[in-house]
Scaffold this motif. Structure first.
Motif, PDB file in Angstrom:
ATOM      1  N   ALA A 116       0.820  -1.212   0.000  1.00 50.14           N
ATOM      2  CA  ALA A 116       0.000   0.000   0.000  1.00 50.14           C
ATOM      3  C   ALA A 116       0.853   1.261   0.000  1.00 50.14           C
ATOM      4  O   ALA A 116       0.421   2.312  -0.499  1.00 50.14           O
ATOM      5  CB  ALA A 116      -0.934  -0.008   1.213  1.00 50.14           C
ATOM      6  N   ALA A 117       2.061   1.177   0.538  1.00 48.71           N
ATOM      7  CA  ALA A 117       2.933   2.359   0.616  1.00 48.71           C
ATOM      8  C   ALA A 117       3.514   2.737  -0.740  1.00 48.71           C
ATOM      9  O   ALA A 117       4.044   3.851  -0.906  1.00 48.71           O
ATOM     10  CB  ALA A 117       4.057   2.102   1.616  1.00 48.71           C
ATOM     11  N   CYS A 118       3.443   1.835  -1.723  1.00 51.35           N
ATOM     12  CA  CYS A 118       3.962   2.136  -3.066  1.00 51.35           C
ATOM     13  C   CYS A 118       3.023   3.083  -3.813  1.00 51.35           C
ATOM     14  O   CYS A 118       1.851   3.230  -3.473  1.00 51.35           O
ATOM     15  CB  CYS A 118       4.115   0.851  -3.871  1.00 51.35           C
ATOM     16  SG  CYS A 118       5.365  -0.285  -3.247  1.00 51.35           S
ATOM     17  N   ASP A 119       3.545   3.694  -4.870  1.00 48.79           N
ATOM     18  CA  ASP A 119       2.703   4.422  -5.819  1.00 48.79           C
ATOM     19  C   ASP A 119       2.238   3.436  -6.889  1.00 48.79           C
ATOM     20  O   ASP A 119       2.988   2.537  -7.298  1.00 48.79           O
ATOM     21  CB  ASP A 119       3.483   5.571  -6.466  1.00 48.79           C
ATOM     22  CG  ASP A 119       3.746   6.689  -5.471  1.00 48.79           C
ATOM     23  OD1 ASP A 119       2.979   6.807  -4.494  1.00 48.79           O
ATOM     24  OD2 ASP A 119       4.731   7.436  -5.664  1.00 48.79           O
ATOM     25  N   HIS A 120       0.997   3.619  -7.374  1.00 47.83           N
ATOM     26  CA  HIS A 120       0.374   2.604  -8.224  1.00 47.83           C
ATOM     27  C   HIS A 120      -0.097   3.182  -9.558  1.00 47.83           C
ATOM     28  O   HIS A 120      -0.479   4.359  -9.643  1.00 47.83           O
ATOM     29  CB  HIS A 120      -0.824   1.980  -7.510  1.00 47.83           C
ATOM     30  CG  HIS A 120      -0.458   1.242  -6.256  1.00 47.83           C
ATOM     31  ND1 HIS A 120      -0.392  -0.132  -6.191  1.00 47.83           N
ATOM     32  CD2 HIS A 120      -0.095   1.701  -5.028  1.00 47.83           C
ATOM     33  CE1 HIS A 120      -0.026  -0.491  -4.974  1.00 47.83           C
ATOM     34  NE2 HIS A 120       0.159   0.601  -4.248  1.00 47.83           N
ATOM     35  N   VAL A 121      -0.079   2.330 -10.587  1.00 52.00           N
ATOM     36  CA  VAL A 121      -0.715   2.633 -11.871  1.00 52.00           C
ATOM     37  C   VAL A 121      -1.912   1.691 -11.998  1.00 52.00           C
ATOM     38  O   VAL A 121      -1.784   0.490 -11.758  1.00 52.00           O
ATOM     39  CB  VAL A 121       0.263   2.476 -13.060  1.00 52.00           C
ATOM     40  CG1 VAL A 121       0.957   1.125 -13.052  1.00 52.00           C
ATOM     41  CG2 VAL A 121      -0.472   2.677 -14.383  1.00 52.00           C
ATOM     42  N   LEU A 122      -3.068   2.252 -12.329  1.00 47.58           N
ATOM     43  CA  LEU A 122      -4.317   1.490 -12.384  1.00 47.58           C
ATOM     44  C   LEU A 122      -4.790   1.360 -13.820  1.00 47.58           C
ATOM     45  O   LEU A 122      -4.839   2.342 -14.561  1.00 47.58           O
ATOM     46  CB  LEU A 122      -5.389   2.187 -11.551  1.00 47.58           C
ATOM     47  CG  LEU A 122      -6.811   1.621 -11.628  1.00 47.58           C
ATOM     48  CD1 LEU A 122      -6.868   0.256 -10.960  1.00 47.58           C
ATOM     49  CD2 LEU A 122      -7.807   2.569 -10.983  1.00 47.58           C
ATOM     50  N   ALA A 123      -5.137   0.141 -14.218  1.00 45.55           N
ATOM     51  CA  ALA A 123      -5.749  -0.089 -15.535  1.00 45.55           C
ATOM     52  C   ALA A 123      -7.257  -0.037 -15.386  1.00 45.55           C
ATOM     53  O   ALA A 123      -7.841  -0.831 -14.654  1.00 45.55           O
ATOM     54  CB  ALA A 123      -5.323  -1.439 -16.099  1.00 45.55           C
ATOM     55  N   SER A 124      -7.897   0.929 -16.069  1.00 39.71           N
ATOM     56  CA  SER A 124      -9.349   1.091 -15.947  1.00 39.71           C
ATOM     57  C   SER A 124      -9.857   1.829 -17.174  1.00 39.71           C
ATOM     58  O   SER A 124      -9.419   2.946 -17.460  1.00 39.71           O
ATOM     59  CB  SER A 124      -9.698   1.873 -14.682  1.00 39.71           C
ATOM     60  OG  SER A 124     -11.072   2.171 -14.630  1.00 39.71           O
TER      61      SER A 124
END
Length: 311
Positions: free
Chosen positions: A193-201
């Motif tokens: 959760a502490a990471c930065d994320h890229v979301l596919a949507s």
């Protein structure tokens, strides 16, 4: 009574024009020039005594008469094509000269279309496969014969649609090789959760099962980038410190462990529970008994089962 010669090609053209609502779109589907399609529309107007399609801004809209005829014309055109199609009794797959339109997700197109095409063309070199995008789960293209086969998640509201289970899939995490998240053996929910994320949507929607599971632990992901498809998410994760969630099938069948390397990416198990989902083939029941269509379905199933054996 006056005998009138009827050109059945006009029926097919009218069906496509009413489905497309565009002279250019209809011409593309029928392999005609726009000017030839425009002349056909002129003939149809003369034959029916109705404008059929009229200008509205930059597009065309159907007249009330055309709207009334749409379903009937489609059924008639489909019946005429079925009657005039040769009946296949002893099918020689190698000699088939057919075109199939298959609706798939971007992920399937990128990672599984190659093996499917190889299997189809190896057995039936004269077959043409036309892959089209899957923007939603609308059953109308299957019902209207615009597509022959659909592959993806179930969700259509049409109860008559036939389905065939292909394989189970699940979400896995991906990050670039050497990402700090992967420096320790355990990827915990807190570190994830502490990471930065890229979301596919496709629609920008941010709620996923993993977010609900993290919320129960008092955690939340920081979504920094939203992209329309899984291949885009993988591309960004490969070239940055963002991490992504993608279906296991996006990794092909080259994985050899829990932390396998795929094209510059390492995978890891998502540290919170996420449900598996089923990938299926879908088609309209009118194609159930068609030998060529059944062969295509069996071929797709064999490829998917080879890549992702049923557990």
């Amino acid at each position: 009574m006056t005998n009138v010669d009827v050109d059945l090609n006009l029926l097919v053209a009218l069906d496509v024009l009413l489905a497309e609502g565009s002279v250019t779109g209809a011409a593309r589907r029928l392999g005609l020039s726009a000017s030839a399609m425009s002349r056909t529309l002129t003939r149809l107007r003369a034959a029916t005594g109705d404008p059929l399609l009229v200008r509205a801004g930059r597009g065309l809209v159907p007249t009330p008469r055309a709207a009334e005829l749409r379903e009937r014309v489609h059924e008639l055109a489909r019946d005429v094509q079925a009657v005039l199609r040769p009946q296949i009794t002893h099918m020689d797959v190698a000699s088939l000269e057919l075109a199939f339109t298959v609706r798939v997700s971007e992920a399937f197109l990128e990672f599984l279309s190659g093996p499917v095409v190889a299997a189809v063309t190896r057995a039936a070199p004269r077959i043409c496969l036309r892959f089209v995008p899957k923007p939603d789960k609308d059953a109308r293209p299957l019902r209207e014969g615009l597509i022959d086969l659909e592959i993806g998640l179930l969700g259509t509201s049409a109860p008559e649609i036939r389905t065939q289970f292909l394989f189970h899939d699940k979400l896995v995490g991906v990050a670039r090789i050497g990402h700090p998240l992967l420096e320790r053996a355990a990827v915990t929910a807190e570190r994830y959760a502490a990471c930065d994320h890229v979301l596919a949507s496709k629609d920008g929607e941010r709620i996923e099962p993993v977010d609900a599971a993290l919320e129960k632990l008092g955690l939340k992901r920081a979504i920094r980038v939203v992209v329309p498809g899984y291949p885009d998410a993988m591309r960004i994760a490969r070239q940055s410190d963002l991490v992504a969630l993608v279906p296991h099938s996006c990794l092909g069948n080259s994985l050899t462990g829990d932390l396998a390397v795929t094209s510059g990416l390492a995978t890891f198990e998502v540290p919170v529970p996420t449900p598996e989902f089923k990938i299926s083939a879908m088609w309209h029941p009118r194609m159930d008994a068609d030998p060529a269509h059944r062969w295509l379905r069996d071929t797709v199933m064999a490829v998917c089962r080879a890549a992702y054996p049923i557990r």
